[in-house]
Design an enzyme around this catalytic site. Structure first.
Site, mmCIF file in Angstrom:
data_model
loop_
_atom_site.group_PDB
_atom_site.id
_atom_site.type_symbol
_atom_site.label_atom_id
_atom_site.label_comp_id
_atom_site.label_asym_id
_atom_site.label_seq_id
_atom_site.Cartn_x
_atom_site.Cartn_y
_atom_site.Cartn_z
ATOM 1 N N GLY A 289 1.325 -8.280 -2.738
ATOM 2 C CA GLY A 289 2.191 -8.948 -1.765
ATOM 3 C C GLY A 289 1.957 -8.404 -0.360
ATOM 4 C CG ASP A 290 2.832 -4.367 0.413
ATOM 5 O OD1 ASP A 290 3.875 -5.008 0.622
ATOM 6 O OD2 ASP A 290 2.798 -3.288 -0.208
ATOM 7 C CB ALA B 191 -0.496 -3.058 -2.262
HETATM 8 P P1 ATP Z 1 3.427 -6.715 -5.690
HETATM 9 O O1 ATP Z 1 4.894 -6.362 -5.660
HETATM 10 O O2 ATP Z 1 2.803 -6.560 -7.058
HETATM 11 O O3 ATP Z 1 2.650 -6.104 -4.592
HETATM 12 P P2 ATP Z 1 4.411 -9.318 -5.073
HETATM 13 O O4 ATP Z 1 5.276 -9.555 -6.280
HETATM 14 O O5 ATP Z 1 5.076 -9.005 -3.797
HETATM 15 O O6 ATP Z 1 3.288 -8.252 -5.398
HETATM 16 P P3 ATP Z 1 2.864 -11.597 -5.824
HETATM 17 O O7 ATP Z 1 3.576 -12.875 -5.696
HETATM 18 O O8 ATP Z 1 2.726 -11.023 -7.202
HETATM 19 O O9 ATP Z 1 3.515 -10.582 -4.800
HETATM 20 O O10 ATP Z 1 1.389 -11.702 -5.242
HETATM 21 C C1 ATP Z 1 1.115 -11.932 -3.877
HETATM 22 C C2 ATP Z 1 -0.147 -12.759 -3.768
HETATM 23 O O11 ATP Z 1 -1.217 -12.038 -4.393
HETATM 24 C C3 ATP Z 1 -0.097 -14.092 -4.501
HETATM 25 O O12 ATP Z 1 0.460 -15.100 -3.667
HETATM 26 C C4 ATP Z 1 -1.566 -14.329 -4.821
HETATM 27 O O13 ATP Z 1 -2.231 -14.865 -3.697
HETATM 28 C C5 ATP Z 1 -2.096 -12.912 -5.060
HETATM 29 N N1 ATP Z 1 -2.085 -12.539 -6.494
HETATM 30 C C6 ATP Z 1 -1.153 -11.816 -7.138
HETATM 31 N N2 ATP Z 1 -1.467 -11.667 -8.452
HETATM 32 C C7 ATP Z 1 -2.643 -12.305 -8.631
HETATM 33 C C8 ATP Z 1 -3.522 -12.513 -9.751
HETATM 34 N N3 ATP Z 1 -3.209 -12.037 -10.978
HETATM 35 N N4 ATP Z 1 -4.648 -13.233 -9.547
HETATM 36 C C9 ATP Z 1 -4.970 -13.718 -8.316
HETATM 37 N N5 ATP Z 1 -4.198 -13.544 -7.222
HETATM 38 C C10 ATP Z 1 -3.055 -12.853 -7.365
HETATM 39 O O1 RIB Z 2 4.324 -2.878 -2.428
HETATM 40 C C1 RIB Z 2 3.714 -1.753 -2.994
HETATM 41 C C2 RIB Z 2 4.375 -0.500 -2.468
HETATM 42 O O2 RIB Z 2 5.727 -0.464 -2.899
HETATM 43 C C3 RIB Z 2 3.778 0.795 -2.986
HETATM 44 O O3 RIB Z 2 2.708 1.272 -2.188
HETATM 45 C C4 RIB Z 2 4.969 1.744 -3.032
HETATM 46 O O4 RIB Z 2 4.914 2.764 -2.070
HETATM 47 C C5 RIB Z 2 6.207 0.863 -2.830
HETATM 48 O O5 RIB Z 2 6.716 1.016 -1.567
#
Ligand code: ATP
Ligand code: RIB
Length: 304
Positions: free
Chosen positions: A253-254, A251
């Site tokens: 990214g969320d 979460a």
């Molecule tokens: P997820 O699917 O794991 O919820 P995502 O792949 O959609 O995440 P990421 O690009 O990994 O999204 O992360 C979203 C934001 O979270 C990044 O732009 C950054 O601001 C923050 N973030 C993610 N990982 C880290 C970390 N290890 N340290 C600090 N900030 C982080």
């Molecule tokens: O982005 C994280 C979410 O992806 C989790 O809460 C899970 O439910 C999946 O939808």
């Protein structure tokens, strides 16, 4: 002034397993804890993130009529989310996500759509009035595409800004991209859509150019611990992430997307301020286990 945000998307019950490392095909492994259930779903997480950052939030979603997802709707109400457009069905179970988190905080997620996959255009039409009155509508890809397209059509006709988080990564119909004002993929999702791996500043720029050439006005690519790259036709920059020790990135990214939508001003293009705020919110979320319980309140983001 508070942003008025509608989120359309999934509600899932997340079943989490903590593992030292991910199992290989055919391998049996011991794990350190029994399965834990938490609130999740990309839509629900993003709605909570916008609400916790102070935006006026409405959530459009579909859940099963019994089981764990109902407790989440009560939680949404307590967090001032308008739940009038959360529909209950008796023909499917609520969505579920099976998440493994390894020692480095990385995860793998398997999603069972269930009731989420029954959200349809008619349901969206019933929420038209709410969409028309919003500043932003945010969607992800854990609900059927026709429902997203219908919501974005209503938004587009009424000059409501549309934000698409193309997650989980999937190819998209041109029609949906044409209705999108702001796209927020991570590196994997950007590559799947553009065909260009995000490896350096040149490829970030090429990715942005691809999305801008489709008529999308604003591109934000989230880059995990590196931060977030943004681009319009006029400007682009990489806003670095906060340095923290991540224990569970579920979460992130969320949290970023909800926090960004609560702060961004389409009349003012305040990228530096809103992305810095969203990077900070997401950096807090990666230091706490789980999805919804890791999403910070505005005051906690502003405090550090
Ligand atoms: P997820 O699917 O794991 O919820 P995502 O792949 O959609 O995440 P990421 O690009 O990994 O999204 O992360 C979203 C934001 O979270 C990044 O732009 C950054 O601001 C923050 N973030 C993610 N990982 C880290 C970390 N290890 N340290 C600090 N900030 C982080
Ligand atoms: O982005 C994280 C979410 O992806 C989790 O809460 C899970 O439910 C999946 O939808």
């Amino acid at each position: 002034m508070e942003n008025n945000v509608v989120v359309i998307g999934s509600t899932n019950v997340d079943k989490i397993l903590n593992v030292k490392r991910f199992a290989k095909p055919g391998e049996t492994m011991h794990i350190s804890n029994a399965q834990k259930s938490y609130g999740g779903g990309k839509g629900a997480n993003q709605a909570l993130a916008t609400a916790r950052s102070g935006a006026n939030t409405t959530f459009i979603s579909k859940i099963g009529d019994e089981g764990d997802a109902n407790f989440m709707v009560e939680d949404f109400k307590k967090e001032n989310i308008n739940t009038a457009n959360i529909i209950t069905t008796n023909t499917a179970e609520s969505g579920q996500a099976f998440i493994t988190v390894d020692e480095n905080g990385q995860n793998t997620i398997l999603v069972y759509g269930g009731a989420n996959m029954e959200l349809n255009e008619e349901d969206v039409n019933k929420a038209a009035e709410t969409i028309i009155n919003a500043d932003y509508i945010i969607a992800q890809l854990e609900i059927p595409t026709p429902a997203i397209i219908r919501a974005f059509e209503i938004a587009y006709e009424n000059e409501v800004t549309t934000i698409l988080n193309p997650a989980p990564a999937s190819k998209l119909p041109k029609k949906l991209l044409n209705l999108t004002d702001i796209i927020i993929p991570n590196e994997t999702e950007a590559e799947l859509l553009s065909g260009i791996p995000v490896v350096d500043s040149t490829s970030m720029k090429q990715n942005a150019e691809y999305f801008l050439s489709l008529g999308i006005k604003i591109v934000l690519i989230t880059l995990g611990s590196q931060g977030t790259y943004y681009a319009t036709k006029e400007e682009s920059n990489l806003i670095p992430a906060f340095e923290v020790s991540a224990i569970d990135t579920t979460a992130a990214g969320d949290t970023f997307i909800g926090a960004f939508a609560s702060r961004f001003d389409m009349n003012n293009f305040n990228f530096e301020e809103s992305i810095k705020y969203a990077n900070k919110a997401a950096s807090i979320s990666v230091q706490v286990e789980g999805a919804q319980k890791s999403i910070p309140l505005e005051k906690d983001v502003l405090d550090i």
